[in-house]
Design an enzyme around this catalytic site. Structure first.
Site, short mmCIF file in Angstrom:
data_model
loop_
_atom_site.label_atom_id
_atom_site.label_comp_id
_atom_site.label_asym_id
_atom_site.label_seq_id
_atom_site.Cartn_x
_atom_site.Cartn_y
_atom_site.Cartn_z
N THR A 22 0.84 -1.19 0.00
CA THR A 22 0.00 0.00 0.00
C THR A 22 0.88 1.24 0.00
OG1 THR A 22 -1.98 1.02 0.96
CG2 THR A 22 -0.33 0.23 2.52
N CYS A 28 -2.89 8.06 7.64
CA CYS A 28 -3.46 6.71 7.61
C CYS A 28 -2.49 5.73 8.26
CB CYS A 28 -3.73 6.27 6.18
SG CYS A 28 -4.94 7.26 5.28
N HIS A 45 -5.37 -0.67 5.14
CA HIS A 45 -4.96 0.74 5.04
C HIS A 45 -6.14 1.56 5.57
CE1 HIS A 45 -3.06 4.08 2.36
NE2 HIS A 45 -3.88 4.64 3.23
#
Length: 159
Positions: A22, A28, A45
């Site tokens: 990711t 995040c 994520h």
């Protein structure tokens, strides 16, 4: 080996020689779960700490809903939650504002929420690269559970 991409507010599982990747982890948090016996991995994520909506359509978006969903998907592939461990990356404070309220601390709040969700699931956090003020790209390898972290400022490291 196949690289399985995990988008923002997304999650997936892998095994064998596949990896999960990711990008764009600022505030995040990337949640990497690994069962060392089956070599099944899971990567989420998450964007935000919690969803109070019981009918949330995107459970991968929030820490409190993504962790149980990721565990469930890994168990369906044959993993056992009692053997799982977690590695975390992200949760940066990307912007600073004068008179910043707690609501603006998205990155740190995300990290706290992920740790609480893992604690409730009795999954230990064995390593983390969280906080700071830089974005990260991560890749989780099923073959050994290693988590490779790339940042523009700090280069490449492995947890």
């Amino acid at each position: 080996m196949t690289v399985i991409r995990v988008g923002m507010a997304d999650l997936n599982v892998a095994d064998g020689e596949d990896s999960l990747r990711t990008t764009g982890l600022g505030s995040c948090v990337g949640i990497a779960l690994y069962d060392p016996q089956t070599k099944i991995t899971g990567l989420a994520h998450i964007m935000l700490p919690t969803s109070a909506n019981p009918n949330e359509t995107n459970r991968a978006k929030y820490a409190n809903t993504a962790v149980p969903l990721l565990i469930e998907l890994m168990e369906k592939k044959g993993a056992n939650r009692r053997r799982m461990n977690a590695k975390l990356a992200g949760g940066a404070q990307m912007f600073t504002f004068a008179g910043q309220s707690d609501l603006m601390r998205i990155g740190p709040r995300n990290v706290e929420a992920v740790k609480e969700a893992l604690r409730l699931s009795t999954i230990p956090v064995v390593a983390e690269d969280t906080g700071g003020n830089c974005g990260r790209t991560i890749e989780l390898f099923s073959v050994d559970g290693s988590l490779v972290i790339r940042t523009a400022k700090q280069g490449v490291s492995t947890l």
